[in-house]
Each structure stands twice: as C-alpha cells, then as structure tokens.
Enzyme design. Structure first.
Site, PDB file in Angstrom:
ATOM      1  N   LYS A 146       6.850   3.942   0.861  1.00  0.00           N
ATOM      2  CA  LYS A 146       8.046   4.717   1.230  1.00  0.00           C
ATOM      3  C   LYS A 146       7.895   5.453   2.552  1.00  0.00           C
ATOM      4  O   LYS A 146       8.849   6.036   3.053  1.00  0.00           O
ATOM      5  CB  LYS A 146       8.316   5.795   0.176  1.00  0.00           C
ATOM      6  CG  LYS A 146       8.591   5.290  -1.190  1.00  0.00           C
ATOM      7  CD  LYS A 146       8.659   6.458  -2.152  1.00  0.00           C
ATOM      8  CE  LYS A 146       8.302   6.083  -3.554  1.00  0.00           C
ATOM      9  NZ  LYS A 146       6.980   5.531  -3.812  1.00  0.00           N
ATOM     10  N   GLY A 171       5.683   1.458 -12.406  1.00  0.00           N
ATOM     11  CA  GLY A 171       4.759   0.487 -12.998  1.00  0.00           C
ATOM     12  C   GLY A 171       4.570  -0.674 -12.049  1.00  0.00           C
ATOM     13  O   GLY A 171       5.489  -1.066 -11.324  1.00  0.00           O
ATOM     14  N   ALA A 199      11.501   1.442  -8.203  1.00  0.00           N
ATOM     15  CA  ALA A 199      10.709   0.207  -8.337  1.00  0.00           C
ATOM     16  C   ALA A 199      11.604  -1.029  -8.259  1.00  0.00           C
ATOM     17  O   ALA A 199      12.275  -1.240  -7.259  1.00  0.00           O
ATOM     18  CB  ALA A 199       9.880   0.235  -9.606  1.00  0.00           C
ATOM     19  N   THR A 245       0.837  -1.196   0.000  1.00  0.00           N
ATOM     20  CA  THR A 245       0.000   0.000   0.000  1.00  0.00           C
ATOM     21  C   THR A 245       0.876   1.252   0.000  1.00  0.00           C
ATOM     22  O   THR A 245       2.096   1.165   0.036  1.00  0.00           O
ATOM     23  CB  THR A 245      -0.874   0.059   1.275  1.00  0.00           C
ATOM     24  OG1 THR A 245      -0.025   0.392   2.382  1.00  0.00           O
ATOM     25  CG2 THR A 245      -1.552  -1.258   1.555  1.00  0.00           C
ATOM     26  N   LYS A 303      12.427   9.756  -1.931  1.00  0.00           N
ATOM     27  CA  LYS A 303      13.388   8.788  -2.480  1.00  0.00           C
ATOM     28  C   LYS A 303      14.827   9.239  -2.240  1.00  0.00           C
ATOM     29  O   LYS A 303      15.673   8.444  -1.828  1.00  0.00           O
ATOM     30  CB  LYS A 303      13.135   8.596  -3.972  1.00  0.00           C
ATOM     31  CG  LYS A 303      11.864   7.809  -4.246  1.00  0.00           C
ATOM     32  CD  LYS A 303      11.547   7.795  -5.721  1.00  0.00           C
ATOM     33  CE  LYS A 303      10.315   6.962  -6.009  1.00  0.00           C
ATOM     34  NZ  LYS A 303       9.790   7.194  -7.358  1.00  0.00           N
ATOM     35  N   GLY A 322      -1.160   3.628 -14.160  1.00  0.00           N
ATOM     36  CA  GLY A 322      -0.536   3.207 -12.898  1.00  0.00           C
ATOM     37  C   GLY A 322       0.857   3.777 -12.688  1.00  0.00           C
ATOM     38  O   GLY A 322       1.634   3.254 -11.889  1.00  0.00           O
TER      39      GLY A 322
END
Ligand code: ADP
Ligand code: ASP
Ligand code: MG
Length: 814
Positions: free
Chosen positions: A578, A796, A610, A554, A681, A663
């Site tokens: 994150k 993605g 990712a 999630t 990030k 997405g």
C-alpha cells in the site's frame, strides 16, 4: 535433375557433412543431382576477418589463417578414410598456401580492394566443395567436382557481382550436355568476370548459385538445405512460437527474404520465377520435416504469411518548405544515393511534400548524410531545406502476404497491436500491391514487436503474460501456488499463457527466460544469484517482453519506490503493497499518470480489502458518472480478527500474537494496531473517489496506550500489550456493558477522513462482522440512503494472492 544446396551450417563439421552425404545419396538414387555447397560454417566471416586484419597491418591475421587451416584439415581427417587422406590434404595445403600468399600481399601493401577481398573469400567455397566432392567419392558415389567459376560469368561489381545470364546459361547447358556423373558438386557464391577475375555473388549468395544452375538446367526442384525446417512465420531465433510455413508463393518468399528472412538469399527467386521451378527449404538436421514449398501460387487461409525484420537501419528525414511543389527533389535525392550505391529499404513522403523519410542500413548513414547535404547544399544554405536528420538504431518490421489486399483492417490491427505494447512506430510504408506492410521501429523493440505481432496474427490469439515476482513469502508463495494450479485452465479457457520469468526473496533472485518451473521454484531461487534490484530492473528492460508485469508482494517501502521506473518502461505494476498509493499525493498522481502515458496498467486492488473487489467497484462507479458522498468501512481484517477474538478469556496480547501467527497482521503488527494501515486504506479510497488528500490529513483516534505508542521495537511493543492488559480490558468491558461490539472504523465524509475504535450497537451492519472480514459502505449520488455494500474476507495470504492474481488476469483480458 535436382539441385541441392547446402548452407554453411549444414557443412560446418564432419558430423553434419555426413548427414549431407546421406541426403545426396538418397537423392542420387533416382535423380541426377547437382550439389551446391557453401563454405564451412563461419569460414566466410573468418576469411573476411583475416583480410581486414592483414589490410590494417595487424599480423594476428596469421592466427585467423591458422584457425581456418586447422578447421579444414580437421574435417578432412575426420571425413576421408586414412588411406585416401594424403592426396586430399596435399591439395588443400596447396590451396591454403595460395590463400596465405594472398593475405601476405594484403598485409604488405596495406590495401584490400573488393576484388582482392573476393579472391580471399572465394577460398571458403573452393575448400568446402573440394572436400565434399572427395567425401562423396569415398562414399562410393559417382560424384565429380565442377568449379562454378568456369560457368558463372559476372560483371566487375566485385563482392556483389551481377550475373551475365546469356553466357552463364550457355556454359551450364554445355557442361551438363557432356557430363555423365550422377552427382556434380559446385562451390556456391563464387564466379568469374569475363576477364577471368574472381568475383562473388554477395553474402548468402550460394542460394543464388543453386538457383542459377536449377534454372539453366530446368531442374525439377531446387532444394535449399539449411539449419531450420523451412521458411518460418518469423525468425525462429526471435520468436519461439514461429512455425514453418508449409507453402508460400515466389512473391511472398521474395518479400520475406528482402525484409530479413535470411534463410533465402533475396535474388534466388529471380532466375526461378519464369521457369516455375519449385523451391523446397529443408532441414539437414531433420530431413523428415516437411519444410517449406515455394511455388507460383500458394494456398493458405491466413492472408499473412510471415513477419520479417531488418536490423541496424537508420531513418533519414529530409524536410523543408523548399520541397513543397518543387518537382525533381526525390529524383535528385535518390539519384545521389544510388550513385553512392546506397540501398534504400523503405520510403514515405507526406502528402504535403514537406518531408521525405526513408530507411537505409546503419552502415551507410554517415555516407548518406554527406551525399545528401552536398546535393542540397544550395537549398540548405538558403534555409529552404533543413540539414538532413539521421536517426540510427532503428529496424524495419514487415507483414507479408499476397492476400492482404483482399482483407480489411490488417494494417489497423498491426499498428494498434504495436501501440498497445508501447512499440513506437517511426515510419510506415505500404506498397499499393499490399503484399507488404512495413514499419520502422526502434532496434530495442524488435523482439517485443515480432512476438506481439506473431501472437496477434498466428497464435490463436493466445496472450502471454510475463511476470516478475518480487517477494515469495506468505502472499507471494500463495500466488505462485495459485498460478501453478491455474496455468493450464487459463491457457485453455482464456487463452492466457501466464509465465513467471523471475522471482526474488530478500536475498536472491532467479531468472528463467522461458518461464520458471513452478514445481521447483524454491530450489531454483535458492540457487539463484544475489539480489540486486538495479540488475533486476535492467534485465527486465533488456528482455523487453510484451505484457511484462512487475508483481510486488512485499510491504517494503524501497520496492514501492521502484514502480515509476517500471511504468516508464511500459512494464505493468501489480501490487498488494500500500505504500506507493498512500505516499504523498504527487507521487500517487505521478504513478497514475505514468501508467496512462506508457500504457502500462498500475493495479492495486489488494491495497484495500485483500481480494474483495472494492477499488474496482469504486472505479466503475466513478467511470460511470457516480459521485461518492460518504464511505464507512471496517477495513482492517487484522483489527477485526483481534477485536472479534479478544474477550475475558483471551487476553489482548494473546490475540495479537495469534493474528500474527496466522498471517492476519502486517509483518510489523504496529502498522495494524496503530491504525496506520487503516489510514492508508481510507486514504486510497478517498483518492480513488477523486479527492486530493494526504495521510497527515486523516484524524486517528488511537486506542493504544502511551507506552505502546512509544515502543521502539516489535518485541518491546508486544511486551507493552502484555503489561497494559488493564487498559485493553477496560475498553472491552465498557463496550460489553453497552451491549456493543468493538470495531475499528474508517470514515470518509465530505472530503474529510478519520479512523478510530467505535462501539457498534447490535443492528448496525458492522455489528455481525465475523473473523477477519471487511465491509465497505459506499454512499453515493446513486446510492444515497441504502449504500452499496461490499463485504467478505478482507485479510489472509490466500485471498490477497487471489486478488493479485485477478489483477494479473485483468491485464491479460484487456
Ligand atoms: P545457411 O547457412 O544454410 O545458408 P542461413 O544462416 O543463411 O543458413 O539462413 C538460415 C537462418 O535464417 C536460420 O538459422 C534463421 O536464423 C534465419 N532466419 C531468419 N528469418 C527466418 C525465417 N523467417 N524463417 C527461417 N529462418 C529464418
Ligand atoms: N559463404 C557465403 C556467405 O557466408 C555464401 C553463402 O554461404 O551463401 O555469405
Ligand atoms: Mg544462407
């Protein structure tokens, strides 16, 4: 002659007694057969319950009595042909009356000695043997009932009497000398004292009765018929992968049964040992299964034969300076316990002699405490010995095998396996004969400990990973698809068994302790119970599976706040969310610390780029001694997608909508467009590089206009993107005029981090970044000029799911 013993579960109902009759028929075709039977399944417990209720003046003992009565009458009605029923029913009713009278006596005087309890409990075997002997006769077998109380003579230690073998053996020999029937049925468990009082041989003692008869008659074999297909490598009720041991030695069987393998009553082997009569453990419900053969020596390449455990143990520690070098302390300690008939299962003493630690049954704990404190009252008063320490709710787990002594490293492997799975070992004992290595662990860890040890020593080293998956949307759905596709491959090639034990969406949760069927998970989850994250946590803790992994798919802050509670339970956390790693630094550090303390991996590779191996590469650089000087990166697949597709024809608003539909953006696109996602990030990369930094320390030069930044809801925000088309076109045109492309760049340099939109000229490594790709440039001491570059698809659902999957597999391979 053959001796066949049928346990309680084999004679629990008329259906199972019919199976017993067939087995006896088969045996008696070629052999004289002695049949020893237990009470009907559960009856011994009911008799004890009735006795205790009566003793406590509780007249509901009569209800229990009625249950016992009905159980037996029903079996007779179902088993004996109607014409022959009345005689059997009459006799059973007579015996039931005697039982009822005895119980009434106990009720009236409120007293229940072991002697009276034996009298009550003996009815179980007397009923069952009478019914079964009759049933065999009604099946045209030449069968007779012989009450073993007339043969087996014991001392007066009621409830756990010792057999007087001279008299007993002589009685049995004499009986069989004159008996000519093909089948003789005996009640197990029951005996008498020399004065003719009823005694019993201890719980599970019907096995012992059968062994006594087998030894006295030099039987060719003793068959123990039960509800499992032999003595298993571990209790099959706890370890699904356990399997029957084909052949085992008497000593090994004895060790296993002493340490909890209830399938054989521990004293059973003793009478058999000298005569070397083979024992076969067979399954009444699957007679064709080979079962376990117990003989003097057993061949098997595995030095470990089985793992057993005893529940409900208390660990007792006696320590103090007054114990060092003083002879006779152990003698006094164990002498005092023995006087109270307290059985000690395991003893360890440190070579400093400063403390002695041993394990006894929980039931004896308070008695032991009093006895010891009394025995050492003088030393305790003088502060030479501390008052005894009792820790309840422990268990003993033991590895058993005759040949362990000729193999090195078994105990090392045992303890490291337990340690790796966070099973705390409280005490260790290894006999000098090395047939048994035992450890005291917490009761709650039994299942996990048995399963990890079983997997380590018996299961071709297959590692099981148990996943608890939160979130089954875009990423979670793909992850489940990938797991389903790879399950067989992982099992075959990496010996990893990946099971999804639980799933949640935002409304429901679904558990399957054996692993969710990934073909039908949607339906199963749809029919699942209402989501309750506290209950979810509790269930995972209660299951206490080895290699448990909480997988967070999630982007939910509340879920990220739960990680600590899982790590503390040694449940690993794998997440693409994150929020935890970019929350305040103390929290980030705490999670990493918990992960180390509880030996529970905390992996979040997908937090940056990712599925790209960015964090892992960074970790390897740092671990090998490199130092990060500067990081330059395009880390937002979403923003990259947006700025690669935004041009004169395709408006900014349209591109953002497309990105959402495919997405490429977070559920809330503002997190991407405001730069917050990229800030998180670069913050994580900075922290993983060893820098203490907060999100608020990062400079963010936003390209969004005031109205977009002020929007309160997502639809409002999207509307501002439409309305502010001129603002965005201006940014685009300026870059185009300079022959530059727009990239949202994150930089970490000299301990400082910033993010913002930059015009990138051609020739720059960022210029040709396509689609939703990410790129990271690590400038380090070892890569000072030419950076280490990682580049590829950075957003993605598919690649994120495969990054999560890679983290999960990493846990399996460690
Ligand atoms: P019976 O009523 O036939 O005497 P028990 O209940 O005394 O049967 O013993 C059989 C049970 O022993 C099995 O159902 C199983 O739960 C338990 N057990 C514990 N450890 C083992 C083991 N290592 N192998 C087989 N059974 C075991
Ligand atoms: N019926 C007794 C018990 O349940 C003895 C036995 O079954 O072996 O303990
Ligand atoms: Mg038994």
């Amino acid at each position: 002659m053959k001796v066949l013993k049928f346990g309680g579960s084999s004679v629990a109902s008329s259906e199972s007694i019919k199976k017993v009759i067939n087995i006896v028929k088969e045996s008696s075709n070629n052999n004289k057969t002695a049949v020893v039977v237990s009470a009907l399944g559960g009856v011994t417990d009911l008799l004890l319950e009735a006795g205790n209720l009566a003793c406590n003046g509780n007249n509901s003992y009569l209800d229990t009595f009625k249950t016992i009565e009905e159980k037996h009458l029903q079996v007779v009605r179902e088993l004996i042909p109607i014409n022959n029923q009345s005689g059997v029913l009459g006799q059973i009713k007579k015996m039931l009356n005697l039982l009822e009278n005895t119980l009434e006596g106990v009720f009236l005087i409120n007293e229940l000695s072991n002697k009276t309890s034996d009298k009550i409990v003996s009815f179980g075997e007397l009923f069952s043997s009478f019914i079964i002997a009759n049933a065999l006769q009604n099946n045209n077998l030449d069968a007779v009932l012989k009450n073993s109380q007339e043969l087996i003579i014991t001392n007066e230690n009621f409830s756990n009497a010792s057999v007087k073998f001279d008299k007993t053996n002589a009685n049995i020999e004499a009986f069989f000398k004159q008996n000519t029937n093909k089948v003789v049925v005996f009640p197990g468990f029951v005996a008498k004292t020399e004065n003719g009082e009823v005694s019993t041989l201890g719980r599970g003692g019907s096995d012992y009765t059968a062994a006594i008869i087998a030894a006295a008659t030099n039987a060719s074999v003793l068959e123990i018929w039960t509800d499992v297909s032999g003595m298993y490598t571990a209790n099959p009720k706890f370890v699904r992968e356990a399997f029957p041991i084909p052949n085992i030695s008497y000593r090994e069987a004895m060790e296993l049964s002493h340490f909890g393998a209830k399938v054989l009553y521990p004293p059973t082997i003793q009478p058999i040992l000298k005569k070397e009569i083979p024992i076969c453990i067979k399954n009444t419900f699957e007679p064709s299964a080979a079962g376990t053969l117990i003989t003097k020596t057993a061949l098997n390449s595995n030095p470990i034969k089985g793992i057993s455990h005893i529940e409900n143990m208390a660990l007792i520690t006696l320590e103090g300076s007054g114990m060092v070098g003083i002879p006779g302390i152990s003698k006094r300690l164990f002498g005092a316990l023995s006087l109270e008939k307290i059985n000690v299962s395991l003893i360890t003493q440190a070579s400093s002699e400063h403390s002695i630690c041993f394990a006894i049954s929980n039931n004896d704990a308070s008695k032991a405490k009093n006895v010891i404190n009394q025995e050492f009252s003088y030393e305790i008063e003088q502060a030479k010995i501390d008052p005894v320490i009792i820790e309840e709710n422990n268990a003993i787990i033991a590895l058993v095998g005759d040949n362990m002594k000729s193999h090195q490293g078994i105990s090392g492997k045992m303890f490291s396996t337990l340690g790796r799975n966070n099973v705390n070992i409280r005490a260790i004992a290894q006999g000098a004969s090395e047939k048994n290595i035992s450890a005291v662990i917490l009761h709650k860890d039994i299942k996990k400990a048995l399963n990890t040890l079983h997997s380590e020593f018996f299961e071709n080293q297959t590692r099981q990973l148990n996943l608890f998956v939160v979130g089954v949307g875009n990423v979670g759905g793909k992850l489940l698809e990938q797991i389903k596709q790879q399950q067989a491959y992982l099992l075959k090639n990496l010996r990893l068994q990946v099971r999804v034990i639980a799933l949640t969406n935002s409304k429901k949760m679904f558990f399957n302790e054996d692993g969710v069927d990934l073909e039908n998970w949607k339906t199963a989850l749809g029919n699942g119970e209402t989501l309750d994250m506290d209950l979810f946590h509790q269930k995972i803790v209660d299951l206490n599976y080895r290699n448990s992994i909480f997988v967070d798919n999630t982007a939910n802050e509340n879920i990220s706040k739960l990680y600590a509670s899982y790590l503390k339970e040694s449940v690993a956390v794998v997440t693409c969310n994150k929020i935890a790693c970019s929350s305040n630094y103390t929290n980030y550090l705490n999670l990493k610390q918990l992960s180390r303390t509880y030996n529970a991996p905390f992996l979040f590779e997908t937090n940056v780029g990712a599925g790209l191996p960015i964090i892992d590469t960074l970790k390897n650089l740092i671990a090998s001694g490199d130092k990060v000087n500067k990081i330059q990166a395009v880390l937002s697949g979403s923003l990259n997608f947006v700025f690669n597709n935004f041009n004169e024809e395709n408006s900014f608003y349209n591109v953002v909508e497309q990105a959402g539909a495919q997405g490429y953006t977070e559920p809330d696109p503002r997190i991407d467009l405001s730069g917050v996602d990229v800030m998180r990030k670069i913050l994580i990369l900075a922290r993983e590089s060893g820098t203490q930094l907060e999100l608020s320390d990062i400079e963010n030069d936003s390209f969004l206009p005031e109205s977009s930044l002020a929007a309160i809801t997502v639809p409002e925000f999207l509307e501002t993107l439409k309305a502010e088309a001129t603002h965005f076109n201006k940014i685009y045109n300026k870059a185009a005029k300079n022959n530059c492309r727009l990239k949202f760049v994150a930089e970490f340099d000299n301990g400082k981090a910033k993010v913002g939109l930059q015009e990138i000229p051609s020739g720059h490594p960022f210029y040709n970044l396509d689609g939703s790709d990410n790129i990271v440039l690590f400038f380090t001491e070892r890569y000072p000029v030419q950076p280490l570059i990682i580049k590829g698809a950075g957003a993605g659902a598919d690649v994120t799911a495969s990054g999560l999957f890679a983290d999960i597999i990493k846990i399996g391979n460690n």
